[in-house]
Write a protein that holds these residues in place. Sequence first.
Motif, mmCIF file in Angstrom:
data_model
loop_
_atom_site.group_PDB
_atom_site.id
_atom_site.type_symbol
_atom_site.label_atom_id
_atom_site.label_comp_id
_atom_site.label_asym_id
_atom_site.label_seq_id
_atom_site.Cartn_x
_atom_site.Cartn_y
_atom_site.Cartn_z
ATOM 1 N N GLY A 36 0.770 -1.242 0.000
ATOM 2 C CA GLY A 36 0.000 0.000 0.000
ATOM 3 C C GLY A 36 0.794 1.279 0.000
ATOM 4 N N LEU A 37 2.100 1.237 -0.280
ATOM 5 C CA LEU A 37 2.891 2.477 -0.245
ATOM 6 C C LEU A 37 2.381 3.501 -1.259
ATOM 7 C CD1 LEU A 37 5.271 4.223 0.637
ATOM 8 C CD2 LEU A 37 6.688 3.008 -1.037
ATOM 9 N N HIS A 38 2.333 3.118 -2.527
ATOM 10 C CA HIS A 38 1.873 4.072 -3.547
ATOM 11 C C HIS A 38 0.420 4.467 -3.287
ATOM 12 C CE1 HIS A 38 1.581 6.104 -7.395
ATOM 13 N NE2 HIS A 38 0.500 5.390 -7.680
ATOM 14 N N ARG A 39 -0.396 3.519 -2.949
ATOM 15 C CA ARG A 39 -1.814 3.790 -2.673
ATOM 16 C C ARG A 39 -1.969 4.849 -1.581
ATOM 17 N NH1 ARG A 39 -6.191 0.171 -3.484
ATOM 18 N NH2 ARG A 39 -8.077 0.820 -2.367
ATOM 19 N N THR A 40 -1.183 4.733 -0.531
ATOM 20 C CA THR A 40 -1.273 5.684 0.582
ATOM 21 C C THR A 40 -0.807 7.071 0.168
ATOM 22 O OG1 THR A 40 -0.943 3.902 2.186
ATOM 23 C CG2 THR A 40 -0.489 6.153 2.926
ATOM 24 N N ARG A 41 0.288 7.150 -0.593
ATOM 25 C CA ARG A 41 0.757 8.453 -1.063
ATOM 26 C C ARG A 41 -0.308 9.132 -1.919
ATOM 27 N NH1 ARG A 41 5.615 8.777 -4.308
ATOM 28 N NH2 ARG A 41 6.262 10.684 -3.239
ATOM 29 N N VAL A 42 -0.936 8.369 -2.801
ATOM 30 C CA VAL A 42 -1.973 8.926 -3.666
ATOM 31 C C VAL A 42 -3.144 9.437 -2.833
ATOM 32 C CG1 VAL A 42 -3.666 8.364 -5.454
ATOM 33 C CG2 VAL A 42 -1.328 7.499 -5.643
ATOM 34 N N GLN A 43 -3.612 8.646 -1.884
ATOM 35 C CA GLN A 43 -4.753 9.037 -1.058
ATOM 36 C C GLN A 43 -4.475 10.318 -0.276
ATOM 37 O OE1 GLN A 43 -5.224 5.119 0.964
ATOM 38 N NE2 GLN A 43 -7.407 5.339 0.473
ATOM 39 N N ILE A 44 -3.329 10.384 0.379
ATOM 40 C CA ILE A 44 -3.006 11.565 1.191
ATOM 41 C C ILE A 44 -2.889 12.796 0.310
ATOM 42 C CG2 ILE A 44 -1.239 12.612 2.650
ATOM 43 C CD1 ILE A 44 -0.620 9.806 3.713
ATOM 44 N N ALA A 45 -2.229 12.659 -0.836
ATOM 45 C CA ALA A 45 -2.041 13.807 -1.724
ATOM 46 C C ALA A 45 -3.376 14.359 -2.211
ATOM 47 C CB ALA A 45 -1.162 13.406 -2.903
ATOM 48 N N HIS A 46 -4.299 13.498 -2.583
ATOM 49 C CA HIS A 46 -5.602 13.960 -3.070
ATOM 50 C C HIS A 46 -6.442 14.566 -1.954
ATOM 51 C CE1 HIS A 46 -5.927 12.592 -7.357
ATOM 52 N NE2 HIS A 46 -4.811 11.991 -6.987
ATOM 53 N N GLN A 47 -6.414 13.964 -0.781
ATOM 54 C CA GLN A 47 -7.166 14.520 0.343
ATOM 55 C C GLN A 47 -6.674 15.923 0.685
ATOM 56 O OE1 GLN A 47 -6.600 11.508 3.341
ATOM 57 N NE2 GLN A 47 -8.103 10.117 2.441
ATOM 58 N N LEU A 48 -5.372 16.117 0.727
ATOM 59 C CA LEU A 48 -4.817 17.424 1.040
ATOM 60 C C LEU A 48 -5.142 18.435 -0.060
ATOM 61 C CD1 LEU A 48 -1.342 16.432 2.514
ATOM 62 C CD2 LEU A 48 -3.211 17.575 3.731
ATOM 63 N N ALA A 49 -5.113 18.008 -1.319
ATOM 64 C CA ALA A 49 -5.408 18.929 -2.417
ATOM 65 C C ALA A 49 -6.826 19.467 -2.316
ATOM 66 C CB ALA A 49 -5.190 18.229 -3.758
ATOM 67 N N TRP A 50 -7.790 18.601 -2.074
ATOM 68 C CA TRP A 50 -9.177 19.082 -1.977
ATOM 69 C C TRP A 50 -9.374 19.942 -0.735
ATOM 70 C CZ3 TRP A 50 -12.323 19.363 -5.852
ATOM 71 C CH2 TRP A 50 -12.169 18.493 -6.944
ATOM 72 N N SER A 51 -8.640 19.642 0.338
ATOM 73 C CA SER A 51 -8.703 20.498 1.526
ATOM 74 C C SER A 51 -8.171 21.893 1.219
ATOM 75 C CB SER A 51 -7.894 19.858 2.666
ATOM 76 O OG SER A 51 -7.802 20.726 3.778
ATOM 77 N N ARG A 52 -7.064 21.982 0.489
ATOM 78 C CA ARG A 52 -6.522 23.290 0.125
ATOM 79 C C ARG A 52 -7.462 24.029 -0.826
ATOM 80 N NH1 ARG A 52 -1.714 20.078 -0.225
ATOM 81 N NH2 ARG A 52 -2.039 19.949 -2.481
ATOM 82 N N ARG A 53 -8.035 23.304 -1.790
ATOM 83 C CA ARG A 53 -8.935 23.958 -2.747
ATOM 84 C C ARG A 53 -10.113 24.633 -2.050
ATOM 85 N NH1 ARG A 53 -8.441 18.906 -6.869
ATOM 86 N NH2 ARG A 53 -6.796 19.771 -8.220
ATOM 87 N N ALA A 54 -10.590 24.042 -0.988
ATOM 88 C CA ALA A 54 -11.720 24.636 -0.266
ATOM 89 C C ALA A 54 -11.377 26.015 0.290
ATOM 90 C CB ALA A 54 -12.156 23.707 0.871
#
Length: 337
Positions: A36-54
Amino acid sequence: MPSMLAAPWWLAQLATGAKSFRDNPIIGSRRLNARGLHRTRVQIAHQLAWSRRARLTAGLPDEDRAAFDRDGFVIVRDFLPPLAFAALREAVLAQRFATREMRQGNTITRRIAIGPSFLQAIPQAEALLRDVRFRALCHYVGSFRSEPLHYVQTILTDSGVPDPDPQTNLHADTFHPTVKAWFFLNDVEEADGPFSYVPGSHRLTPARLDWEQARSLTARTSDDFLSARGSLRVSPEELPGLGLPPAQRFPVPANTLVVADTCGFHARVAATRPSRRLELWSFSRRNPFVPWTGADLLSVPGIAERRIDAMWRIRDRFQNWTGQPWQPAGDKLVLDD
């Protein structure tokens, strides 16, 4: 021993936008990615991006935000007032500039840095670069209050050369949200190789996340060099299984702005005739794992507009180690052969 010395550097890259499965054996580890290394990096990056966009909606029209959230791109025709657009286009066409070029297959990409000397010669460019809507779109889509890198870009394609451009394959630039913008200075018809994008492919659905993990297990040894470097390719036949529609093509008139999250699947359509595509092209990519939207020292006025020349000089000096695909091509008109 060399790998032992490099291990701390490879490990530190996990907390950055580093994406190459080939060049970083930790990022490319089949064993770690199966866990799950790549999977976790992808998930965290997308979650943070949508948080910043808000937190980056100031100056952004509601219709632009809705279009991006749904599709992953925004298209605005007749972006500049007609007189401002005509003045910008005529000024860009009339002068010679120091250029850099890169060839990929049958396509040459020519770039001119938009820096202090360019803006002094072409003050008309400020009409776009300082436009409130343009800046708001770049900030929201890129999820950072950062100043993009800006270029005049010419895409020159010789459709008669049997060496395909790898950018005509559907792909994601990287694993995390990022922004590119194209402001077209000439009409782009279907035969000229327009931009294409798979609507909704910027969203991290369960199917997309599973696809990312599956690809991470084989990317390091992929025959496709760009996939191995972290820009994963996807075939049109895979899209239905990801719940995605076919790619949409965008032949557009001059004075059209397109802003897109290039974590979504996109490509340059293969041209069917010799063509020249002329645009002001902007790009921004920051560390996807920071939660704040600003605090970007490279966006400070006086530094921001000088970054491109500085990066080119550094890569020129150290190209034996870092590579330098952008070679000086002399002073040219933007539409020169």
